[in-house]
Design a protein around this motif. Structure first.
Motif, short mmCIF file in Angstrom:
data_model
loop_
_atom_site.label_atom_id
_atom_site.label_comp_id
_atom_site.label_asym_id
_atom_site.label_seq_id
_atom_site.Cartn_x
_atom_site.Cartn_y
_atom_site.Cartn_z
N PRO A 287 0.81 -1.21 0.00
CA PRO A 287 0.00 0.00 0.00
C PRO A 287 0.85 1.27 0.00
CG PRO A 287 -0.93 -1.62 1.50
CD PRO A 287 0.36 -2.18 1.01
N LEU B 37 1.25 2.64 -3.30
CA LEU B 37 0.12 3.43 -3.82
C LEU B 37 0.30 4.89 -3.43
CD1 LEU B 37 -2.89 1.04 -3.09
CD2 LEU B 37 -1.71 1.41 -5.26
N ASP B 38 0.83 5.12 -2.23
CA ASP B 38 1.09 6.51 -1.83
C ASP B 38 2.18 7.12 -2.71
OD1 ASP B 38 -0.75 6.19 0.18
OD2 ASP B 38 0.75 5.54 1.65
N SER C 195 0.70 8.00 -6.01
CA SER C 195 -0.06 9.26 -5.94
C SER C 195 0.87 10.45 -5.84
CB SER C 195 -0.98 9.27 -4.71
OG SER C 195 -1.91 8.23 -4.82
N SER D 119 -4.12 9.34 -10.97
CA SER D 119 -4.33 9.70 -9.56
C SER D 119 -5.81 9.61 -9.21
CB SER D 119 -3.74 11.07 -9.23
OG SER D 119 -4.42 12.07 -9.92
N VAL E 172 -6.44 5.90 -8.48
CA VAL E 172 -5.90 5.45 -7.20
C VAL E 172 -6.73 6.02 -6.05
CG1 VAL E 172 -3.89 5.49 -5.65
CG2 VAL E 172 -3.56 5.18 -8.11
N ARG E 173 -7.14 7.26 -6.21
CA ARG E 173 -7.91 7.89 -5.14
C ARG E 173 -9.30 7.25 -5.02
NH1 ARG E 173 -7.77 12.62 -7.14
NH2 ARG E 173 -9.94 12.89 -7.72
N ARG F 227 -9.09 2.99 -4.45
CA ARG F 227 -7.96 2.49 -3.68
C ARG F 227 -8.20 1.07 -3.17
NH1 ARG F 227 -3.22 5.05 -0.92
NH2 ARG F 227 -2.47 3.33 0.36
N PHE G 126 -7.46 -1.36 -5.80
CA PHE G 126 -6.02 -1.52 -5.98
C PHE G 126 -5.45 -2.47 -4.94
CE2 PHE G 126 -4.18 1.26 -9.22
CZ PHE G 126 -5.26 2.05 -9.56
N GLU G 127 -5.86 -2.26 -3.67
CA GLU G 127 -5.31 -3.11 -2.62
C GLU G 127 -5.76 -4.55 -2.80
OE1 GLU G 127 -6.17 -1.13 1.08
OE2 GLU G 127 -4.71 0.46 0.65
#
Ligand SMILES: Cc1cc2nc3c(=O)[nH]c(=O)nc-3n(C[C@H](O)[C@H](O)[C@H](O)COP(=O)(O)O)c2cc1C
Ligand code: SF4
Ligand code: FES
Lengths: 209, 831, 446
Positions: C374, C377-378, C381, C404, C407-408, C411, C414-415
């Motif tokens: 995770p 992912l940050d 972004s 972005s 992902v936002r 999320r 994505f995880e």
């Protein structure tokens, strides 16, 4: 690092650079703007490029069209072809090669007799573009056909689709890859019913259930 | 051309900064001591490209960050370079640059002097978040025999390719492929060879481009940099020697906009490798090679010369002003002989020299930048003064200057010319005369050129000494043909960076490309047959170069002093020079290398190279520059001024010169228009004597300006080539790479030219010749072999050979008159 | 028959293949009458005024007022140029292709009239090299127009000249960026230029240059023929006119539909394009091509399809190309496809775009391989943020914005995909939309 690169008057662990003691020779001759007399440019190609140059206020604008002409003539942008165009255009071959290498449709290495671009971008991917590409690759195996995945070709309405020798076909299923390649090799019309040119306007297609 | 430049005031990080309108924010910030990091920005390369994004700053009122390299300042602008937003952007760009940059700093040659390292430390995020694989290339590979390229290290700042496109204009170095696959390369992986390509190693901000001659030879902490001047050609570029253990390891640029614009050619950059050649003369020697002490050598030389008192002549070539001055003292003062020259062939008389030396006629190098029209006359700067070639290209490219070329042989600048005239070898004087008439309105062969020149308000003429004395004298008439009234006054005074303001009248400035590097300095120091130091008239004029040769042969002269000249290679009519040198009963020579000429010396003294020498030289535009010793002198070499002054003393003539400062003082005392110049005013950038108060001390010419009377016109009507069946008029040229520079210098050996016979496609067809064929070129009873090179811009009826090529020297076919040659095919080019 | 929700102006009579010929264009829609009127009786300022008043916004992406842009060109004797941007290479966009292949003369006429407004003597159509058949069509149309005296020297005896050249690109999305287009047209690599100077002031060959999209220019003849008021009857106050919208992805009838701007997005997708494939639901859409921030279906459906509504929703109308992702499309994989495209197409000139797109692809590849955490992912972004607003042109932003947004907004997905992939589960990503499969699905649902 290879021995010729290193040098080391100062560092005993590094081999002495032979460039300093012996000098190195260039592996081939550098290439400046070739004279026309050196390149043996086919008259037809020369005339075509000259006509292209005349279309623009600045002759250099003809570089992409000239490279297209070279590619049409030789199947790809061969070094010799680039030199010929460079001599006609009075630019360096390096300049033209640099331009050619920027663009995906101009090839600076040999590609096959036929070229197939299969779109694998978002809309086609969603509808099976990757599988279609695999199918074309498999079907073209051993043939003088260049198959490549490609970014969006601007025909998401017929996704998944492919451009075969610059003409668009879709929507295709993997099984049609083999048919298309057989037709291409035998000189028949390729997938006539899947040709974009034959497709009606979307809003006019009979409304599906 | 914007002549008035306004000052504006802006605020950068709270500080008030005054800048010139139009200046880029980055440069203005520097004035306020604010450093903004950059990679792609390099004003020498032309307009900013704003590609690397390293220089982003915040400008109040604009929401997006702006690239300070490409944002011109405006009055009242408020700029921040250290806000969080800016810092974040800087961190981001550094992080991005390192995504693909290998961390091989410990083994990288740039380590310690690497802008990327510095910027990363100063402006980077401090830690890396990248764990992904970096891009790979074969590393390092040969970009040319002199430069290695490590593409993994390249940060794609495009400085090198911009140099190739926009400065040297060879367009050989290019970007290939696209996006992050982009790499720097050449057509078909061929070597990048251009006379300036070494500059890319100075430009590259990372270790992607390195010199084979420097790789792993030193580290930044064990070297010293020493600023000096390159005297390998008349451009006299400012350089900095990288020295380690008293030896030169590298030559890099030392920007001087007044001289070189921050570039040097490969001759200057890699030439140092010949300083340590086995052929170097490292101690005094006698004929046959026996080494002797300086004391012994000086005594022998003095004895031999004294015995020929009044019958000694001197020829000077590669020498400083002080050395030239001292030779004059020896010949005139100690040996009572007026026979002294510094030119490889007959030159114009002193009246012409004085006429052309008038400050208002003298173009300085930066005047090229501002010219409306540049006339290149009788020289190919690329071969004879390469940096001027770049300067002229820049004027055309950036300032829209127009170029006209009038030469015998095609030049490297032809492509950018709006009019080109080719005159036949030997016809220079006639051509300049026609051009003068055409400026005045006559219709003739030169009319197309005159049309370009006639209405230009500022004309700079870059002319070659090779034009010959008659054409040179004709230049004064040429200048008079322009309407230059009222214009000269603008040019007299010191120049501002902003350029000149032009009156409606025309201004014509002349800039000579002489045959040897310090030609102007030697003339002004008195190494002329008809003028002493300060171009002063003499009671008794002596012989010039060719008359000296004849006098040696006929026995009226007997002794000879040669300083930095090699007549057997560099002067026309090799056979006659051989005869003259054999006829001389006593020769004292000063030479850097053992040459055929040096072998004839009874006493041979070593010469220092420009990395070892201490002295001044004078640029063709009148700029006195100081050559400073950077490296140790190998073997037992003593300074030239010292040897010469001791020789003079031994001959009973005490010059009082005991050091370089005293030598310089003696020079400035003897040359009235150098009088107010001091070592301090020369400083690091030199000073043009025309811009000092002593300029008024230039003597007036004795006879009226433009008097071609005293000059010998070498080409009389009867000399004109009588067309013989199959014969072609021969023109010759100096090849940039002919001579020791490639013969004694391993890294440059690959550039060693072989003799090429250049001729037009028409003549080639008539003679059934193809490029690459081997031919014998015959003139009278002399001949040489050459390879045919068909050149489309060579006119019919002429052909060209290069001078100074070992084994096939065009000088051997020349006899001081215009000659034609017969060509016979020996073998075909292998298919 | 077009659907009742369609408003065909640009595509009027486009179903008729004769429209592609000069005679057909004249017969079917009264073609070239406007050119004749404009050349014979209108001054530059009159044409300009009509265009400005119409409020026509650029259809190439940025939505800038066309008339205003044309009015920025300096007046004077210097050579001025007009470039028609027919590079259309953004994933999801294919409307210019349709306009050019079906109605080439409308574009030629539009260019000729716009050239009056710009006082340009030389015009170019820069068409992407892949559109070979469309370029052939244009070549033929241009030749016909020259023949008929609508182009060339002394057009219709009015002493006005216009040269029009069809220039084929060779495969590089970046050439759609207007300054890169200029470089490509000048025979160079298609790298964007620094702005300012803007092309209107210093563009092609250094001369003032007006650059407009195919659809923008295709609108010109009708606006000049019928007047600004007529044009404004379509669309909204801020988005006047009709728009050809390309719809693709997970819909039953992908294709181009011409609508009056402001039509509800839901109608566009469900009525015109037939809605999602049988058994599927819409998960998300790109409302304006692959560079527009992705909207969840719940955010998108009730929005009017207009420049202003999309901007307010944090996305954009862009070129007007809707890509529909249905419930079975893996968003991380879609993000990767998107990023790959921009990575492949980045010209490489500026650092954040060149390296940012490359790094993002590598990270997303790790995500779908299950080799990310995770925290990655940050980083993804943050990298998008580091790209945005810092590049030489907006290609970098064009990746950063949708990635972005994905992902936002997704999320959790994505995880989940990361976790599944780590266990070797390959998330379902493909829609089998073959006629056979479609048939089978329809049968299953009926
Ligand atoms: C990366 C990038 C790609 C673009 N591609 C296109 C394109 O293919 N077609 C187009 O018309 N505009 C494209 N644009 C927008 C153009 O830069 C420009 O704004 C447009 O052509 C102006 O025309 P308009 O005002 O008529 O929309 C692109 C912009 C960017 C940044
Ligand atoms: S090789 Fe060096 S100078 Fe050239 S683009 Fe790369 S980093 Fe810049
Ligand atoms: S230094 Fe300003 S963008 Fe590179």
């Amino acid at each position: 690092m290879s021995p010729v690169d290193g040098a080391g008057a100062s560092n005993p662990n590094l081999p002495v650079d032979r460039a300093v003691t012996v000098g190195r020779e260039p592996s081939s001759s550098p290439e400046q703007i070739p004279q026309l007399s050196e390149v043996d440019c086919p008259a037809e190609l020369k005339e075509r490029i000259e006509a292209l140059m005349a279309r623009y206020p600045d002759r250099k604008s003809a570089s992409i069209p000239a490279l297209w002409a070279v590619q049409e003539r030789y199947g790809w942008c061969t070094p010799e072809g680039i030199r010929q165009a460079a001599a006609v255009m009075r630019v360096t071959p390096a300049y033209l090669e640099s331009v050619a290498s920027f663009y995906d449709l101009l090839h600076t290495e040999r590609v096959g007799e036929h070229r197939i671009e299969v779109c694998t971008n978002i809309s086609c991917w969603m509808r099976g573009g990757d599988e279609l590409l695999d199918a074309f690759r498999a079907a073209a195996e051993g043939e003088d056909i260049f198959v490549t995945g490609f970014e969006c070709l601007g025909a998401c309405d017929i996704a998944p689709m492919a451009a075969i020798d610059q003409r668009y076909f879709g929507p295709l299923v993997p099984g049609e890859a083999k048919t298309a390649i057989d037709q291409l090799l035998s000189g028949d019309a390729v997938l006539p019913e899947k040709s974009l040119e034959k497709r009606p306007l979307a809003g006019d297609t009979e409304v599906q259930r | 051309m914007s002549s008035e430049k306004r000052e504006v005031t802006l605020t950068i990080d709270g500080r008030e900064v005054t800048a010139i309108e139009g200046e880029m924010l980055h440069d203005a910030a520097r004035k306020g001591d604010v450093e903004i990091p950059v990679f792609c920005y390099e004003p020498k390369l032309g307009a900013p490209v704003g590609a690397c994004r390293m220089c982003l700053v915040e400008v109040e009122g604009i929401p997006k960050l702006q690239t300070s390299c490409s944002t011109p300042v405006r009055d009242g602008m408020v700029v921040h370079t250290r806000t969080d937003q800016v810092k974040k952007a800087q961190n981001a760009v550094v992080e991005f640059l390192l995504v693909n940059h290998p961390l091989d700093c410990p083994v990288c040659d740039k380590g310690g002097e690497c802008p990327l390292q510095d910027v990363t430390q100063g402006w980077g995020p401090g830690k890396s978040r990248v764990i992904d694989e970096k891009r790979h290339f074969e590393k390092p590979i040969e970009l040319s025999p002199l430069v290695a390229i490590d593409r993994e290290r390249c940060i794609l700042c495009y400085r090198c390719v911009r140099f190739s496109q926009e400065v040297s204009e060879d367009a050989q170095l290019q970007l290939l492929d696209r996006g992050d696959r982009t790499y720097v390369g050449t057509f078909d992986d061929r070597p990048y060879v251009s006379p300036f390509h070494g500059n890319i190693t100075d430009l590259c901000p990372v270790g992607a481009l390195t010199n084979y001659t420097y790789r792993f030879r030193a580290r930044p902490w064990d070297i010293e940099q020493a600023g000096s001047v390159c005297t390998l050609c008349p451009s006299q570029c400012n350089v900095s020697f990288t020295v380690r253990d008293e030896k030169v390891k590298r030559v890099i640029v030392r920007d001087n906009p007044g001289v070189d614009d921050g570039w040097i050619c490969d001759r200057g950059r890699y030439g140092f490798e010949m300083f340590g050649a086995a052929e170097r003369v490292t101690e005094p020697r006698l004929k046959g090679g026996d080494k002797v002490s300086y004391e012994d050598a000086i005594a022998r030389a003095a004895k031999g010369l004294a015995a020929r008192d009044g019958k000694v002549a001197a020829l000077v070539g590669d020498a400083s002003n002080e050395e030239g001055f001292l030779v004059g003292e020896i010949v005139r003062g100690a040996l009572h002989s007026p026979h002294l020259d510094s030119r490889p062939a007959a030159g114009p008389g002193i009246d012409t020299i004085l006429g052309l030396a008038r400050p208002e006629l003298q173009a300085a190098v930066p005047d090229i930048d501002e010219a409306d029209v540049i006339l290149v006359l009788g020289t190919d700067p690329m071969q004879s003064s390469p940096i001027l070639d770049l300067r002229i290209r820049k004027a055309i490219r950036r300032n829209g200057a127009r170029l006209v070329v009038a030469t015998e042989r095609p030049t490297a600048l032809d492509g950018g010319a709006e009019a080109i005239a080719r005159f036949a070898p030997g016809q220079a004087a006639h051509f300049v005369g026609e051009l003068t008439a055409a400026i005045g309105g006559a219709e003739n062969v030169a009319t197309p050129l005159a049309e370009s020149l006639r209405d230009a308000s500022k004309v700079v003429v870059v002319w070659g000494e090779r034009l010959g004395p008659a054409a040179t004298a004709e230049l004064l008439n040429f200048v008079d043909a322009f309407d230059t009234k009222n214009a000269g006054t603008d040019v007299d005074g010191p120049k501002t960076q902003d350029g000149l303001e032009f009156s409606a009248h025309q201004h014509v400035g002349l800039l000579e490309v002489p045959e040897v590097a310090n030609a102007r300095g030697l003339r002004e120091a008195g190494v002329l047959p008809d003028a002493g130091p300060g171009l002063a008239a003499l009671a008794l004029n002596g012989h010039g170069t060719e008359e000296i040769r004849e006098a040696l042969i006929d026995g009226s002269l007997d002794g000879l002093i040669l300083v930095g000249v090699d007549p057997l290679r560099d002067f026309a009519d090799t056979a006659r020079w051989e005869e003259a040198l054999n006829a001389a009963s006593f020769i004292v020579a000063f030479s850097t290398f053992t040459t055929a000429t040096a072998a004839k010396a009874d006493v041979l003294f070593p010469l220092e190279t420009h990395a070892e020498k201490d002295g001044t030289v004078t640029h063709p535009d009148g700029r006195l520059q100081r050559v400073r010793p950077a490296a140790g002198r190998p073997g037992d070499i003593r300074p030239g001024w010292q040897t010469l002054s001791q020789l003079s003393l031994a001959l009973g003539h005490d010059t009082g010169i005991t050091s370089q400062p005293t030598a310089f003082a003696a020079l400035t005392a003897a040359v009235p228009f150098y009088a107010s110049i001091t070592d301090k005013s020369i400083g690091g950038r030199g000073i043009r004597w025309q811009e000092t108060e002593s300029a008024a001390n230039l003597p007036n010419s004795a006879t009226d300006a433009g008097a071609a009377s005293a000059d010998t016109q070498r080409v009389s009507a009867s000399d004109e080539a009588v067309p013989v069946a199959g014969a072609l008029a021969l023109g010759t040229y100096r090849d940039l790479w002919a001579g020791p520079i490639t013969e004694l210098n391993p890294p440059l050996k690959f550039l060693k030219p072989s003799q090429r016979l250049e001729l037009s496609p028409e003549d080639a067809a008539r003679l059934s010749l193809d490029s690459g064929d081997t031919v014998r070129v015959t003139q009278g009873d002399k001949s040489l072999e050459a390879t045919v090179a068909i050149r489309e811009r060579v006119p019919e009826g002429v052909c060209f050979l290069a001078e100074g090529i070992a084994g096939a020297n065009a000088n051997s076919l020349l006899n001081g008159h215009q000659v034609s040659v017969q060509i016979e095919k020996l073998s075909e080019v292998p298919a | 028959m077009p659907h009742a929700l369609e408003t065909r102006v640009l595509l009027d009579k486009a179903e008729d293949p004769r429209l592609a010929t000069l005679q057909g264009y004249k017969d079917l829609v009264g073609g070239y009458a406007t050119l004749e009127k404009a050349y014979k009786s209108m001054e530059q300022d009159e044409v300009l005024k009509e265009l400005e008043d119409s409020g026509l916004r650029g259809r190439g992406g940025a939505g800038f007022s066309m008339g205003k842009k044309a009015s920025f060109l300096p007046r004077g004797d210097m050579n001025k140029y007009l470039c028609c941007n027919a590079d259309e290479s953004e994933p999801g966009a294919f409307k210019d292709r349709e306009l050019m292949q079906r109605n080439p003369h409308q574009l030629v006429e539009g260019i000729a009239i716009a050239a009056l407004a710009a006082d340009a003597g030389h015009a170019f159509i820069f068409i992407r090299g892949e559109y070979d058949s469309q370029a052939d069509t244009l070549d033929a149309a241009v030749a016909e127009a020259y023949e008929a005296g609508y182009l060339g020297k002394d057009i219709l005896g009015t002493h006005r000249d216009l040269e029009l050249v069809v220039h084929r690109g060779a495969g590089a999305y970046i050439c759609g960026e207007e300054t890169a287009l200029l470089d490509a047209l000048e025979g160079k690599r298609g790298n964007p230029r620094l702005k300012p100077p803007f092309p209107a002031v210093q563009g092609l060959y250094g001369g003032p240059t007006l650059i407009n999209n195919v659809e923008t220019l295709s609108n010109v003849p009708r606006i000049v023929a019928n007047g600004a008021e007529w044009f404004r009857q379509y669309g909204t106050e801020q988005s006047p006119g009709t728009k050809v919208v390309s719809i693709s992805g997970g819909v039953r009838r992908p294709g181009n539909y011409e609508i009056s701007l402001g039509l509800p997005t839901r109608d566009l997708i469900y009525e015109l394009a037939g809605g999602p494939l049988p058994g599927r639901t819409v998960k998300a859409i790109y409302p304006g091509g692959s560079s527009s921030p992705v909207l969840k279906a719940s955010e998108a459906m009730d929005l009017p399809y207009s420049f202003e509504a999309m901007a307010e929703a944090g996305s954009m109308l862009g070129s007007g190309s809707v890509i529909v992702a249905d419930d079975r499309v893996s968003i991380p994989h879609m993000a990767l496809r998107t990023a790959r495209f921009y990575h492949h197409e980045s010209c490489g000139k500026c650092t954040p775009c060149r390296e940012g797109t490359n790094w993002t692809v590598k990270m997303l590849e790790r995500v779908v391989r299950g080799e990310a955490t995770p925290m990655d992912l940050d980083i993804i972004s943050s990298v998008q943020e580091n790209i945005m607003g810092k590049c030489l042109c907006v290609l970098g932003d064009s990746m950063a914005m949708p990635v972005s947004a994905m992902v936002r907004k997704f999320r959790g997905e994505f995880e989940a995909v990361m976790a599944e992939a780590a266990e070797g589960i390959d998330p379902h990503t493909i829609i089998d939309a073959s006629p056979e499969a479609l048939e089978a699905a329809l049968e299953a649902t009926s």
